[in-house]
Design a protein around this motif. Sequence first.
Motif, PDB file in Angstrom:
ATOM      1  N   PHE A 126       0.796  -1.227   0.000  1.00 49.66           N
ATOM      2  CA  PHE A 126       0.000   0.000   0.000  1.00 49.66           C
ATOM      3  C   PHE A 126       0.829   1.278   0.000  1.00 49.66           C
ATOM      4  CE2 PHE A 126       0.239  -1.409   4.466  1.00 49.66           C
ATOM      5  CZ  PHE A 126       0.761  -0.278   5.084  1.00 49.66           C
ATOM      6  N   ILE A 127       2.159   1.182   0.080  1.00 45.98           N
ATOM      7  CA  ILE A 127       2.976   2.396  -0.001  1.00 45.98           C
ATOM      8  C   ILE A 127       3.430   2.572  -1.447  1.00 45.98           C
ATOM      9  CG2 ILE A 127       5.008   3.612   0.851  1.00 45.98           C
ATOM     10  CD1 ILE A 127       4.823   2.114   3.417  1.00 45.98           C
ATOM     11  N   CYS A 128       2.527   3.038  -2.258  1.00 44.28           N
ATOM     12  CA  CYS A 128       2.812   3.281  -3.665  1.00 44.28           C
ATOM     13  C   CYS A 128       1.657   4.137  -4.216  1.00 44.28           C
ATOM     14  CB  CYS A 128       2.936   1.979  -4.456  1.00 44.28           C
ATOM     15  SG  CYS A 128       1.621   0.788  -4.185  1.00 44.28           S
ATOM     16  N   ASP A 129       1.841   4.687  -5.416  1.00 46.44           N
ATOM     17  CA  ASP A 129       0.798   5.531  -6.001  1.00 46.44           C
ATOM     18  C   ASP A 129      -0.499   4.762  -6.191  1.00 46.44           C
ATOM     19  OD1 ASP A 129       2.535   7.668  -6.095  1.00 46.44           O
ATOM     20  OD2 ASP A 129       3.188   7.240  -8.134  1.00 46.44           O
ATOM     21  N   ASP A 130      -0.383   3.507  -6.597  1.00 43.22           N
ATOM     22  CA  ASP A 130      -1.535   2.644  -6.793  1.00 43.22           C
ATOM     23  C   ASP A 130      -1.357   1.435  -5.895  1.00 43.22           C
ATOM     24  OD1 ASP A 130      -3.735   1.294  -7.672  1.00 43.22           O
ATOM     25  OD2 ASP A 130      -2.875   0.675  -9.579  1.00 43.22           O
ATOM     26  N   ARG A 253      -4.560   7.717   3.131  1.00 43.46           N
ATOM     27  CA  ARG A 253      -3.798   8.058   1.929  1.00 43.46           C
ATOM     28  C   ARG A 253      -2.345   8.353   2.249  1.00 43.46           C
ATOM     29  NH1 ARG A 253      -5.329  13.227  -1.728  1.00 43.46           N
ATOM     30  NH2 ARG A 253      -3.987  14.239  -0.179  1.00 43.46           N
ATOM     31  N   ASP A 254      -2.098   8.865   3.470  1.00 43.32           N
ATOM     32  CA  ASP A 254      -0.738   9.190   3.895  1.00 43.32           C
ATOM     33  C   ASP A 254      -0.049   8.025   4.601  1.00 43.32           C
ATOM     34  OD1 ASP A 254      -1.001  11.774   2.893  1.00 43.32           O
ATOM     35  OD2 ASP A 254      -1.882  12.500   4.765  1.00 43.32           O
ATOM     36  N   ASN A 255      -0.650   6.850   4.504  1.00 40.98           N
ATOM     37  CA  ASN A 255      -0.066   5.608   5.027  1.00 40.98           C
ATOM     38  C   ASN A 255       0.031   5.547   6.549  1.00 40.98           C
ATOM     39  OD1 ASN A 255       0.314   4.560   2.371  1.00 40.98           O
ATOM     40  ND2 ASN A 255       2.129   5.852   2.179  1.00 40.98           N
ATOM     41  N   PHE A 256      -0.928   6.166   7.237  1.00 41.02           N
ATOM     42  CA  PHE A 256      -1.131   5.892   8.651  1.00 41.02           C
ATOM     43  C   PHE A 256      -1.953   4.607   8.740  1.00 41.02           C
ATOM     44  CE2 PHE A 256      -0.009  10.338   9.397  1.00 41.02           C
ATOM     45  CZ  PHE A 256       0.696  10.250  10.599  1.00 41.02           C
ATOM     46  N   LEU A 281      -1.032   1.820  16.004  1.00 42.59           N
ATOM     47  CA  LEU A 281      -1.246   2.997  15.180  1.00 42.59           C
ATOM     48  C   LEU A 281       0.123   3.537  14.781  1.00 42.59           C
ATOM     49  CD1 LEU A 281      -3.264   5.075  13.980  1.00 42.59           C
ATOM     50  CD2 LEU A 281      -3.048   6.353  16.117  1.00 42.59           C
ATOM     51  N   GLU A 282       0.399   3.555  13.484  1.00 42.36           N
ATOM     52  CA  GLU A 282       1.755   3.898  13.060  1.00 42.36           C
ATOM     53  C   GLU A 282       1.769   4.492  11.672  1.00 42.36           C
ATOM     54  OE1 GLU A 282       6.109   1.661  13.040  1.00 42.36           O
ATOM     55  OE2 GLU A 282       4.374   0.787  14.072  1.00 42.36           O
ATOM     56  N   LYS A 283       2.686   5.400  11.457  1.00 36.10           N
ATOM     57  CA  LYS A 283       2.937   5.976  10.135  1.00 36.10           C
ATOM     58  C   LYS A 283       3.975   5.114   9.440  1.00 36.10           C
ATOM     59  CE  LYS A 283       3.689   9.265   6.900  1.00 36.10           C
ATOM     60  NZ  LYS A 283       2.759   9.744   5.901  1.00 36.10           N
ATOM     61  N   PHE A 284       3.608   4.563   8.286  1.00 34.84           N
ATOM     62  CA  PHE A 284       4.527   3.706   7.552  1.00 34.84           C
ATOM     63  C   PHE A 284       5.211   4.515   6.453  1.00 34.84           C
ATOM     64  CE2 PHE A 284       2.779  -0.809   8.397  1.00 34.84           C
ATOM     65  CZ  PHE A 284       2.719  -0.527   9.745  1.00 34.84           C
ATOM     66  N   LYS A 285       6.480   4.225   6.225  1.00 36.71           N
ATOM     67  CA  LYS A 285       7.251   4.923   5.220  1.00 36.71           C
ATOM     68  C   LYS A 285       7.851   3.937   4.234  1.00 36.71           C
ATOM     69  CE  LYS A 285       8.560   8.567   8.500  1.00 36.71           C
ATOM     70  NZ  LYS A 285       9.704   9.274   9.164  1.00 36.71           N
ATOM     71  N   SER A 286       8.060   4.395   3.010  1.00 35.26           N
ATOM     72  CA  SER A 286       8.651   3.529   1.984  1.00 35.26           C
ATOM     73  C   SER A 286      10.146   3.373   2.227  1.00 35.26           C
ATOM     74  CB  SER A 286       8.406   4.104   0.601  1.00 35.26           C
ATOM     75  OG  SER A 286       8.907   5.417   0.531  1.00 35.26           O
TER      76      SER A 286
END
Length: 286
Positions: A126-130, A253-256, A281-286
């Motif tokens: 889910f960390i991608c444009d689509d 949308r911001d990957n929370f 609950l976490e913010k995921f990053k690429s």
Amino acid sequence: MCITFFYLNPQASKDEYKLIIIANRDEFYSREAAPAHCWEENQSIIGGRDLASHSKGTWLALSKKGRIGILLNIIDDRIPNTPGATSRGVLVDDFLSGDLKSREFGQKLKSEQREYNAFHLLMFDFICDDIEAYILTNLSNKKPGDLNKLRTGYHGYSNSSELPYEKVKWGKKKFEEIVNRYNRIEQRDLLLNHLLHLLKSPKGHYPDEVLSESTQLFTNNQSEFMENLSSIFVSFPEGGLGTRTHSIILVTRDNFVDFNEYTMKEPINLEDTEWIHSHFLEKFKS
């Protein structure tokens, strides 16, 4: 008879969830399992574990790399299990702990799927444009399964080999109604409560031709057994099994990622059931 419903919308607004996943794990009440947690040997993976299996596999977990895996064992007496097959419980672990994304992992697994008994494996990046989402279905003694990309919209799967159970068709409609009404981050608590209520639905959906044709696990009181399996929340104390765990994953949308798991505390006492709520609950990053 595990079940999952999910919603994919890569074009979600900043006020909406782009990925919503809900799932029930149905299992024998006596089978030992661990609630969702960060795995000791790999802190980037969060999920429950089947402690009764030597592989300590999982049915649903997520990785801080921005991936989610869900395993549904196919229950169909017309597709016999092979003794000594590799444990299906390792599939989610292998996907989440490796470097391959969903499509590449699915393609690799296609060449190895004969080592396992029948399954559906759902894979999300889910960390991608689509959002990349795929399902690989292994029908074991039939032709090798295809790797299919999952489109934007609503989906529902359970343990049937091909056609859906009646409870999947009904539950998918209810899931869509809930998401359409409450898919706003500001309505998070309402959304969560309605999704949990759906996962706890005792409403039976029997007779069910697909269920009856594929599942003949108990020869005594077959009709009663089928009727118990026909609800989203399964409760079959006589058979020693039922729904033990609810999982709800919300991704912005911001990957929370908002991951809620509700699981029966062990040892399970059906006369006085205690539910453990695990929340991440976490913010995921690429």
